[in-house]
Design a protein around this motif. Sequence first.
Motif, PDB file in Angstrom:
ATOM      1  N   LYS A  11       0.827  -1.200   0.000  1.00 52.36           N
ATOM      2  CA  LYS A  11       0.000   0.000   0.000  1.00 52.36           C
ATOM      3  C   LYS A  11       0.860   1.247   0.000  1.00 52.36           C
ATOM      4  CE  LYS A  11      -0.840  -0.373   4.957  1.00 52.36           C
ATOM      5  NZ  LYS A  11      -1.865  -0.456   5.994  1.00 52.36           N
ATOM      6  N   GLU A  16      -4.519   4.650   0.959  1.00 52.73           N
ATOM      7  CA  GLU A  16      -5.689   4.735   0.074  1.00 52.73           C
ATOM      8  C   GLU A  16      -5.578   3.858  -1.167  1.00 52.73           C
ATOM      9  OE1 GLU A  16      -8.614   6.325   0.703  1.00 52.73           O
ATOM     10  OE2 GLU A  16      -7.719   6.586   2.691  1.00 52.73           O
ATOM     11  N   LEU A  17      -4.374   3.518  -1.589  1.00 56.96           N
ATOM     12  CA  LEU A  17      -4.155   2.655  -2.752  1.00 56.96           C
ATOM     13  C   LEU A  17      -3.458   1.390  -2.277  1.00 56.96           C
ATOM     14  CD1 LEU A  17      -4.263   2.157  -5.810  1.00 56.96           C
ATOM     15  CD2 LEU A  17      -2.132   3.473  -6.004  1.00 56.96           C
ATOM     16  N   ARG A  18      -4.074   0.242  -2.576  1.00 53.22           N
ATOM     17  CA  ARG A  18      -3.563  -1.044  -2.093  1.00 53.22           C
ATOM     18  C   ARG A  18      -3.501  -2.062  -3.226  1.00 53.22           C
ATOM     19  NH1 ARG A  18      -5.099  -2.636   3.322  1.00 53.22           N
ATOM     20  NH2 ARG A  18      -5.852  -4.579   2.425  1.00 53.22           N
ATOM     21  N   GLU A  20      -3.458  -6.193  -3.188  1.00 49.10           N
ATOM     22  CA  GLU A  20      -3.472  -7.457  -2.447  1.00 49.10           C
ATOM     23  C   GLU A  20      -2.917  -8.528  -3.372  1.00 49.10           C
ATOM     24  OE1 GLU A  20      -7.417  -8.132  -0.968  1.00 49.10           O
ATOM     25  OE2 GLU A  20      -7.216  -6.510   0.508  1.00 49.10           O
ATOM     26  N   GLU A  56      -5.260  -8.002  -6.564  1.00 47.09           N
ATOM     27  CA  GLU A  56      -6.476  -7.192  -6.522  1.00 47.09           C
ATOM     28  C   GLU A  56      -6.086  -5.785  -6.103  1.00 47.09           C
ATOM     29  OE1 GLU A  56      -9.579  -8.911  -4.135  1.00 47.09           O
ATOM     30  OE2 GLU A  56      -9.379 -10.853  -5.141  1.00 47.09           O
ATOM     31  N   ILE A  57      -6.451  -4.813  -6.931  1.00 54.22           N
ATOM     32  CA  ILE A  57      -6.131  -3.411  -6.676  1.00 54.22           C
ATOM     33  C   ILE A  57      -7.349  -2.750  -6.033  1.00 54.22           C
ATOM     34  CG2 ILE A  57      -5.471  -1.209  -7.707  1.00 54.22           C
ATOM     35  CD1 ILE A  57      -3.313  -3.416  -7.986  1.00 54.22           C
ATOM     36  N   GLU A  58      -7.108  -1.996  -4.979  1.00 57.66           N
ATOM     37  CA  GLU A  58      -8.170  -1.237  -4.309  1.00 57.66           C
ATOM     38  C   GLU A  58      -7.741   0.212  -4.205  1.00 57.66           C
ATOM     39  OE1 GLU A  58      -9.000  -2.924  -0.495  1.00 57.66           O
ATOM     40  OE2 GLU A  58      -9.493  -4.884  -1.316  1.00 57.66           O
ATOM     41  N   GLY A  59      -8.653   1.125  -4.539  1.00 61.03           N
ATOM     42  CA  GLY A  59      -8.370   2.551  -4.468  1.00 61.03           C
ATOM     43  C   GLY A  59      -8.076   3.124  -5.835  1.00 61.03           C
ATOM     44  N   SER A  60      -8.116   4.430  -5.901  1.00 59.91           N
ATOM     45  CA  SER A  60      -7.863   5.093  -7.174  1.00 59.91           C
ATOM     46  C   SER A  60      -6.375   5.412  -7.312  1.00 59.91           C
ATOM     47  CB  SER A  60      -8.697   6.370  -7.287  1.00 59.91           C
ATOM     48  OG  SER A  60      -8.338   7.278  -6.280  1.00 59.91           O
ATOM     49  N   SER A  61      -5.945   5.487  -8.566  1.00 58.16           N
ATOM     50  CA  SER A  61      -4.541   5.798  -8.830  1.00 58.16           C
ATOM     51  C   SER A  61      -4.454   6.779  -9.981  1.00 58.16           C
ATOM     52  CB  SER A  61      -3.753   4.531  -9.174  1.00 58.16           C
ATOM     53  OG  SER A  61      -4.168   3.996 -10.415  1.00 58.16           O
ATOM     54  N   CYS A  79      -0.517   6.743  -5.964  1.00 56.34           N
ATOM     55  CA  CYS A  79      -1.597   7.338  -5.183  1.00 56.34           C
ATOM     56  C   CYS A  79      -1.708   8.828  -5.505  1.00 56.34           C
ATOM     57  CB  CYS A  79      -1.333   7.137  -3.689  1.00 56.34           C
ATOM     58  SG  CYS A  79      -2.562   7.937  -2.628  1.00 56.34           S
TER      59      CYS A  79
END
Length: 136
Positions: A11, A16-18, A20, A56-61, A79
């Motif tokens: 992260k 805010e951007l992760r 997994e 798996e991507i979470e958050g905006s980039s 991020c």
Amino acid sequence: MRSSMSLRVAKCRCGELRAECYGEPQRVSVCHCLECQRRTGSAFAVQARYAKTDVEIEGSSRLYERTGDSGMWARYHFCPDCGSTVYYENEDTPGVYAIPVGAFADPNFPAPQRSIYEIRMHLWTDVKGDAIHRER
């Protein structure tokens, strides 16, 4: 199937951007090229490669794209709040994400197997490992 695989989470600094990442990385490498030095603010970069299907991507980039020495593109996803690069893609390795090892903040992360662009390596740098393949 994923429930039996190991999970590592990379992260950004603000969280805010992760990314997994499931299972073991395909490869961990150290790059000494000048662009990696600029991207990290360090003398080299260390990254782990995972199949996109294992991430798996979470958050905006936000996206920054550049053309490398080979003439192929690299796309860096960072991020928009704190500026940390969390993953990137290289044209020559489709289907793969490279994740900066520092984003995992895990001192037990597997050691690198490759050291590339050693022609740009700082003289005081000594990359050690049991099975490091070196590329100038």
